[in-house]
Design an enzyme around this catalytic site. Structure first.
Site, mmCIF file in Angstrom:
data_model
loop_
_atom_site.group_PDB
_atom_site.id
_atom_site.type_symbol
_atom_site.label_atom_id
_atom_site.label_comp_id
_atom_site.label_asym_id
_atom_site.label_seq_id
_atom_site.Cartn_x
_atom_site.Cartn_y
_atom_site.Cartn_z
ATOM 1 N N GLY A 12 0.778 -1.238 0.000
ATOM 2 C CA GLY A 12 0.000 0.000 0.000
ATOM 3 C C GLY A 12 0.804 1.279 0.000
ATOM 4 O O GLY A 12 0.315 2.326 0.426
ATOM 5 N N ARG A 66 -15.233 -18.141 -9.549
ATOM 6 C CA ARG A 66 -14.721 -16.833 -9.943
ATOM 7 C C ARG A 66 -15.873 -15.895 -10.325
ATOM 8 O O ARG A 66 -15.832 -14.694 -10.046
ATOM 9 C CB ARG A 66 -13.748 -16.988 -11.126
ATOM 10 C CG ARG A 66 -13.175 -15.683 -11.681
ATOM 11 C CD ARG A 66 -12.480 -14.820 -10.662
ATOM 12 N NE ARG A 66 -11.333 -15.455 -10.044
ATOM 13 C CZ ARG A 66 -10.184 -14.830 -9.801
ATOM 14 N NH1 ARG A 66 -10.040 -13.576 -10.149
ATOM 15 N NH2 ARG A 66 -9.195 -15.430 -9.210
ATOM 16 N N HIS A 110 1.446 1.238 -13.350
ATOM 17 C CA HIS A 110 2.294 0.107 -13.734
ATOM 18 C C HIS A 110 3.747 0.555 -13.621
ATOM 19 O O HIS A 110 4.101 1.646 -14.090
ATOM 20 C CB HIS A 110 1.972 -0.357 -15.166
ATOM 21 C CG HIS A 110 2.789 -1.522 -15.593
ATOM 22 N ND1 HIS A 110 2.545 -2.802 -15.134
ATOM 23 C CD2 HIS A 110 3.879 -1.608 -16.393
ATOM 24 C CE1 HIS A 110 3.454 -3.624 -15.648
ATOM 25 N NE2 HIS A 110 4.271 -2.920 -16.419
ATOM 26 N N ASP A 151 -2.617 -3.760 -19.212
ATOM 27 C CA ASP A 151 -1.725 -2.582 -19.331
ATOM 28 C C ASP A 151 -1.825 -1.939 -20.717
ATOM 29 O O ASP A 151 -0.843 -1.420 -21.252
ATOM 30 C CB ASP A 151 -0.264 -2.974 -19.048
ATOM 31 C CG ASP A 151 -0.103 -3.661 -17.699
ATOM 32 O OD1 ASP A 151 0.735 -4.582 -17.613
ATOM 33 O OD2 ASP A 151 -0.824 -3.299 -16.768
ATOM 34 N N GLU A 181 6.302 6.387 -9.285
ATOM 35 C CA GLU A 181 4.934 5.976 -8.927
ATOM 36 C C GLU A 181 4.259 6.909 -7.939
ATOM 37 O O GLU A 181 3.112 7.349 -8.162
ATOM 38 C CB GLU A 181 4.957 4.559 -8.346
ATOM 39 C CG GLU A 181 5.434 3.517 -9.333
ATOM 40 C CD GLU A 181 5.455 2.144 -8.733
ATOM 41 O OE1 GLU A 181 4.539 1.811 -7.973
ATOM 42 O OE2 GLU A 181 6.381 1.383 -9.041
HETATM 43 C C1 GRF Z 1 3.765 -1.132 -7.236
HETATM 44 O O1 GRF Z 1 5.077 -1.394 -7.659
HETATM 45 C C2 GRF Z 1 2.913 -0.853 -8.437
HETATM 46 O O2 GRF Z 1 3.597 -0.266 -9.519
HETATM 47 C C3 GRF Z 1 2.475 -2.212 -8.839
HETATM 48 O O3 GRF Z 1 2.291 -2.933 -7.633
HETATM 49 C C4 GRF Z 1 3.119 -2.362 -6.626
HETATM 50 C C5 GRF Z 1 2.224 -1.997 -5.488
HETATM 51 O O4 GRF Z 1 2.983 -1.570 -4.430
HETATM 52 N N1 GRF Z 1 1.241 -2.129 -9.606
HETATM 53 P P1 GRF Z 1 2.217 -0.923 -3.160
HETATM 54 O O5 GRF Z 1 1.217 -1.945 -2.659
HETATM 55 O O6 GRF Z 1 1.525 0.330 -3.640
HETATM 56 O O7 GRF Z 1 3.321 -0.633 -2.192
#
Ligand code: GRF
Length: 207
Positions: A12, A66, A110, A151, A181
Site C-alpha cells: 500500500g 470466480r 504500472h 496494461d 509511482e
Molecule cells: C507497485 O510497484 C505498483 O507499480 C504495482 O504494484 C506495486 C504496489 O505496491 N502495480 P504498493 O502496494 O503500492 O506498495
C-alpha cells in the site's frame, strides 16, 4: 469532489502516497471513499484503518466460483459509489463487467514505461528483473486507464527513472516507486479530479 475507491493487494505505498497527497493538498477536490483488497493480510488495509478510511476485503478464496467473486467484487465497488477506481497494486484480474461499467473511470499504476515490460506476467519485481536483464538505461512508471487488455488502456502520465550501476531488482523497484509511482499517481488523480484529462481514441489529452 471526486470520490475515489482504491484497490490494493500488498504493502500500500501507492495508497499511502494518495492519502498523503489528499492531506497535503497535492491532490485537490478528492475524497478517498474506501479501500478494497483481495488480501486480508495486505498492509494497505492497515494504512486505510490508521487513516479512518473504510476498508473491506473481498477475496476469491471466500467464494465457490470466480463468477460469484466477480459479482461480489463489483457489488462492493458499486457500494462505495466511486467516481474513479484506482488500482494501486491490485493483483486480481478485473471482471469484464467492471471494466465496461467504469470505462475511463478506472486507472492503474504500472512500474514500467509502457509499452515496455508490461502485459501478462509483468508485475511486481518481475518488471524490474526483466528491465535489468535487457540492460535498459532508463525505466519508469505509467498511469493509464484500464481497458479489456493488460496494461493497454490510454496512457495518462509517465515518468522516467535512471537505472544505476549495480542495481538489483529490489533497489530499482524502490527507486521507481519513490521517483515515479508515488508522484504520477497522485498527480493523475488530481488532474482527473479537476476535469483536465480527456480520452480521445486510445490516447489522452491533458488540458
Ligand atoms: C507497485 O510497484 C505498483 O507499480 C504495482 O504494484 C506495486 C504496489 O505496491 N502495480 P504498493 O502496494 O503500492 O506498495
Amino acid at each position: 469532489m471526486l470520490r475515489i475507491a482504491v484497490m490494493v493487494s500488498g504493502g500500500g505505498t501507492n495508497l499511502q502516497a494518495i492519502i498523503d497527497g489528499v492531506k497535503d493538498g497535492t491532490i485537490t477536490n478528492t475524497e478517498i471513499v474506501g479501500v478494497i483488497s483481495n488480501n486480508r493480510n495486505a498492509y494497505a488495509l492497515k494504512r486505510a484503518e490508521e487513516n479512518g478510511i473504510p476498508s473491506l476485503c473481498v477475496s476469491p478464496k471466500d467464494y465457490e466460483t470466480r463468477e460469484i467473486f466477480n459479482e461480489k467484487l463489483l457489488e462492493a465497488v458499486d457500494g462505495l459509489q466511486p467516481d474513479l477506481i484506482v488500482l494501486a497494486g491490485f493483483l486480481v484480474v478485473i471482471p469484464p463487467a467492471m471494466i465496461q461499467k467504469y470505462r475511463n473511470r478506472m486507472i492503474n499504476i504500472h512500474p514500467s514505461l509502457i509499452p515496455s515490460f508490461c502485459g501478462k506476467g509483468y508485475y511486481g519485481l518481475k518488471v524490474h528483473e526483466a528491465a535489468l536483464e535487457r540492460g535498459v538505461k532508463v525505466v519508469g512508471a505509467t498511469v493509464h486507464f484500464v481497458d479489456e487488455g493488460t496494461d493497454t488502456g490510454p496512457i495518462i502520465l509517465q515518468k522516467a527513472v535512471e537505472v544505476e550501476q549495480g542495481d538489483t531488482p529490489e533497489i530499482l523497484q524502490r527507486r521507481v516507486m519513490e521517483q515515479a509511482e508515488w508522484k504520477i499517481l497522485p498527480r493523475a488523480i488530481d488532474l482527473i479530479a479537476n476535469g483536465r484529462v480527456r480520452v480521445e481514441g486510445n490516447k489522452t489529452v491533458i488540458d
